[in-house]
Each structure stands twice: as C-alpha cells, then as structure tokens.
Design a protein around this motif. Structure first.
Motif, PDB file in Angstrom:
ATOM      1  N   ARG A 115       0.842  -1.199   0.000  1.00 40.62           N
ATOM      2  CA  ARG A 115       0.000   0.000   0.000  1.00 40.62           C
ATOM      3  C   ARG A 115       0.879   1.253   0.000  1.00 40.62           C
ATOM      4  NH1 ARG A 115      -5.018  -0.994   4.176  1.00 40.62           N
ATOM      5  NH2 ARG A 115      -5.282  -3.233   3.842  1.00 40.62           N
ATOM      6  N   THR A 116       0.378   2.310  -0.647  1.00 42.97           N
ATOM      7  CA  THR A 116       1.040   3.615  -0.620  1.00 42.97           C
ATOM      8  C   THR A 116       0.124   4.593   0.087  1.00 42.97           C
ATOM      9  OG1 THR A 116       2.157   3.181  -2.719  1.00 42.97           O
ATOM     10  CG2 THR A 116       2.025   5.474  -1.999  1.00 42.97           C
ATOM     11  N   ARG A 117       0.678   5.322   1.049  1.00 39.92           N
ATOM     12  CA  ARG A 117      -0.128   6.262   1.834  1.00 39.92           C
ATOM     13  C   ARG A 117      -0.068   7.649   1.199  1.00 39.92           C
ATOM     14  NH1 ARG A 117      -2.753   5.954   6.343  1.00 39.92           N
ATOM     15  NH2 ARG A 117      -3.133   7.783   7.646  1.00 39.92           N
ATOM     16  N   TRP A 118      -1.229   8.310   1.109  1.00 43.18           N
ATOM     17  CA  TRP A 118      -1.339   9.629   0.495  1.00 43.18           C
ATOM     18  C   TRP A 118      -1.995  10.606   1.465  1.00 43.18           C
ATOM     19  CZ3 TRP A 118       0.807  10.130  -4.308  1.00 43.18           C
ATOM     20  CH2 TRP A 118       1.056   8.945  -4.995  1.00 43.18           C
ATOM     21  N   VAL A 119      -1.572  11.863   1.401  1.00 47.83           N
ATOM     22  CA  VAL A 119      -2.183  12.919   2.210  1.00 47.83           C
ATOM     23  C   VAL A 119      -2.572  14.065   1.288  1.00 47.83           C
ATOM     24  CG1 VAL A 119      -0.997  12.324   4.340  1.00 47.83           C
ATOM     25  CG2 VAL A 119       0.076  13.911   2.735  1.00 47.83           C
ATOM     26  N   MET A 120      -3.648  14.740   1.629  1.00 45.26           N
ATOM     27  CA  MET A 120      -4.137  15.858   0.821  1.00 45.26           C
ATOM     28  C   MET A 120      -3.387  17.129   1.187  1.00 45.26           C
ATOM     29  SD  MET A 120      -8.028  17.261   0.392  1.00 45.26           S
ATOM     30  CE  MET A 120      -8.039  18.080   1.994  1.00 45.26           C
ATOM     31  N   ASN A 121      -2.999  17.892   0.186  1.00 45.30           N
ATOM     32  CA  ASN A 121      -2.335  19.179   0.375  1.00 45.30           C
ATOM     33  C   ASN A 121      -3.127  20.215  -0.391  1.00 45.30           C
ATOM     34  OD1 ASN A 121      -0.722  21.476   0.227  1.00 45.30           O
ATOM     35  ND2 ASN A 121       1.185  20.321   0.130  1.00 45.30           N
ATOM     36  N   ASP A 122      -3.680  21.199   0.318  1.00 43.02           N
ATOM     37  CA  ASP A 122      -4.412  22.276  -0.347  1.00 43.02           C
ATOM     38  C   ASP A 122      -3.871  23.639   0.064  1.00 43.02           C
ATOM     39  OD1 ASP A 122      -5.305  22.318   2.241  1.00 43.02           O
ATOM     40  OD2 ASP A 122      -7.431  22.426   1.746  1.00 43.02           O
ATOM     41  N   ASP A 123      -2.572  23.706   0.319  1.00 44.30           N
ATOM     42  CA  ASP A 123      -1.976  24.957   0.776  1.00 44.30           C
ATOM     43  C   ASP A 123      -2.154  26.087  -0.219  1.00 44.30           C
ATOM     44  OD1 ASP A 123      -1.190  23.754   3.080  1.00 44.30           O
ATOM     45  OD2 ASP A 123       0.884  23.410   2.475  1.00 44.30           O
TER      46      ASP A 123
END
Length: 389
Positions: free
Chosen positions: A370-378
C-alpha cells in the motif's frame, strides 16, 4: 475529444466555469462575484450566507472550490428576496453581467494543475438527490453557451486533457482505501455479488411500488455498480504519480488521507468503454433493469423529468464483459442528465467517479504494498502527495 462533449452536461459546464476562474486568476474578480450573485437568484434552495466580514460575506470553500466574497449591501438585498421567485428582469440582468465578465476574461494556456483543480471541484459538487444548484441552472442557460464554448475549445485542444478520452489504463490501475479499510476482494467466478445486487434492486422496486413511497423520499440515487455489492474499483495514476481515485471523488466524506494499492490486470479481458453518453445509453438498452419507483424521487428532482427509469443490470453486463470503464470526457458529457433509452424510459449516470473502472472478474489481483497519500491544499488547489512521514 470534441469540445461539444464538455458543453453537454452539468458537470462539464461546471468544470469549464471553474477552469475559467482558476486558470485566469478570476477568483477575486468580476466573474466570480457575478456568478455568485446569479447563483443566489437562480438557486431553488440557496445556501445561507456565512461569516460576515468587514468587506462583505465569506462563502464556504466548497461553493466554487475556493473562498469568494460579495459586497455586503448586495448580499443583503439578495437575501431578502430568497423566499420569493426571482424577478425575471433581475435574473436577465444578472445573467448579462456574467456573460460580460466571461467575455472580458482572458484565458491563459491550459496548465495541468489548473485543469485538474477545475475537474476535481466540478466532481466534488455533483449531486443527484436534489435540484440543480443556482450555478448549474445559470450555466445551462442559452446566454452562457457561447462564453462556455470559448473555454471548451481551449480545454479540448490541450494535451493535458488528452487522457480524458482514453481507454482504461490497464497497466496503471489503483484502488483507493479509506479509513484503514482492506482491499475489496475480486468478484467471485459465479458473480454472486452481482446477482445479489440484481435481487436487491428488484426487491427495492417492489417495496417502493407496494408502499407507494416512490418520489416521496430520497433513496439510492446511484446507478454505478457500487453498494451494496463488493468488487474492485480502480483508476489510473496522474502524470505526477498521484492516484486519480483520490482526486476525483463524488459525494466524498471529507477524506484528507488514504492509501492506494495496485491492481494487476491480465491481458485479454473484455472491457466495455463508456466513451460518451451514447455508450451509457447502449449499455442500459442492452441490459436494462427497471428502477422507476425507487429512483423516481431523486432523479426527478435532479433532472426535472418524471417517467420510467432504467439502469444497467450489472449481473447481465458481467456475462459479456469483465469490466466497465467510464472515461472522463464521457462523465463530463453524461453525468446527471436524463438520457432517453426508449420512447418511454430514460436513465441517469450517477455516482460513478471519472476514470473509474469496475471489475467483474476474479482474474484481477492486488500486487505490491500500500502507498499512503495525504491531501495538500496549501495553494487552494487540492493535490495528493505521498506521505513522507
């Protein structure tokens, strides 16, 4: 991809507006303010303005995918008239102002980032269980046809949109896992899950007819082969390596992190390509199941059409195809529209994320970690990045 595909449906038109706002820096300009004013006039159920500021009112970010402002006196005038039908002259004036703002907006070259942001925002505000909001009503008006066509031609000609009309990327399929869930197992060889979905739809249709709640309640508004069946749903990776399945999500639950896992697809599978509205209609015509009573309330509200409804019988589809893929351009053209299937019946493509493929075979399998992803909306544009922590 023909520019006309982007103009045909509510999701395509919304994407074009959002691109014009995002790519031209019009977010703080006249186009944004004028669209907002027209939205309040045309919305059958307008949102309540929130957070008064010294300069006006501040809207939630999910209205146009960013913060927007409107002078307070104008907002108060609009708010007083919300309970009554809008004055036709006021509507015409508001629409004319939007057209003028569109005409004065200089569209830049298309960037992949701006296009992805506009597409993601257009997908996120899709709704199939209530009337179209004021912005979608605005964008469907004849006066907006030419301004939107100018944007559509620019977008359709961009190489950044080429993949929107491409078949399933068989060597780049990834499932998104939310809230720590495990990958959904492949459909078994007897397709038990799909047969159960058929039974579920038939039972709901009978219940809706017997209990006469058709059109009175909001129910299962989707036509994708999703809940309550279980089967892999995947999409490709974007050029930056992030998963499309994280970026393009209808009716999401506000996820800010998730995991992806690759699905290995063998050669020789029979994959049906939904490459336009006609292909979806063809699927419904060849493998129909009636859903009139259970879908009527939601689909009538969102399309303003009342009458018989059908959708694909996914168990029957799976007898001929191993998977069904929805191309992005087809989604933008077809989603949320009442599409005639026969002289009497119509259908709605609903609840199916762009580029998603549903797999109806046990010949696919998950591979790798699995690859972990995080949202970036800076920067106010949502991006999904690998979790470096």
């Amino acid at each position: 991809m023909d520019a006309s595909m982007l103009l045909a449906g509510p999701r395509g038109r919304r994407m074009l507006l959002l691109f014009a706002l995002e790519a031209s820096d019009a977010v703080e300009g006249d186009l944004n303010e004028r669209v907002f004013a027209a939205d309040l006039l045309l919305d059958p159920d307008p949102p309540t303005p929130v957070r008064m500021t010294s300069g006006g009112i501040e809207l939630p970010e999910n209205v146009f995918g960013h913060l927007a402002y409107m002078p307070l006196p104008a907002a108060r005038r609009l708010d007083r008239n919300r309970a009554s039908a809008p004055d036709p002259d006021a509507v015409s004036a508001a629409v004319e102002r939007v057209v003028a703002a569109f005409d004065s907006t200089v569209l830049p070259d298309v960037s992949g980032e701006a296009l992805a942001a506009a597409l993601a925002d257009a997908v996120s505000v899709a709704r199939y269980w209530q009337p179209a909001d004021g912005t979608d009503v605005l964008l469907a008006r004849e006066e907006l046809k030419d301004p939107l066509a100018r944007v559509a031609e620019r977008v359709a000609a961009s190489p950044h949109a080429d993949w929107w009309a491409s078949p399933v990327a068989e060597r780049s399929q990834h499932a998104m896992l939310w809230d720590g869930e495990d990958p959904v197992p492949p459909v078994d060889s007897s397709r038990t899950q799909l047969i159960e979905l058929r039974r579920h739809l038939e039972e709901r249709e009978k219940t809706a007819r017997d209990e006469k709640w058709a059109g009175k309640v909001s129910a299962e508004w989707w036509s994708a082969p999703s809940w309550p069946i279980t089967g892999p749903r995947t999409a490709r990776l974007l050029p930056d390596g992030s998963p499309v399945g994280a970026l393009l999500v209808e009716d999401d639950f506000g996820w800010e992190e998730g995991e992806s896992i690759e699905l290995e697809v063998p050669g020789g599978l029979r994959i049906f390509e939904i490459d336009g509205a006609d292909a979806w209609v063809d699927l419904c015509r060849r493998f129909p199941i009636e859903v009139t009573e259970q879908k009527r309330g939601d689909w009538r509200r969102t399309t303003e059409r009342d009458g018989p409804w059908v959708m694909p019988d996914w168990a029957a589809v799976a007898e001929e195809y191993d998977a069904v893929h929805l191309q992005v351009a087809a989604y933008l053209q077809a989603a949320g529209r009442a599409l005639p299937v026969t002289d009497e019946a119509a259908t709605v493509l609903a609840g199916w994320d762009p580029d998603a493929t549903y797999w109806f075979t046990d010949r696919v399998r998950y591979v790798g970690e699995r690859t972990r992803w995080v949202m970036n909306d800076d920067d106010k544009r949502i991006r999904w990045e690998r979790d470096s922590g």
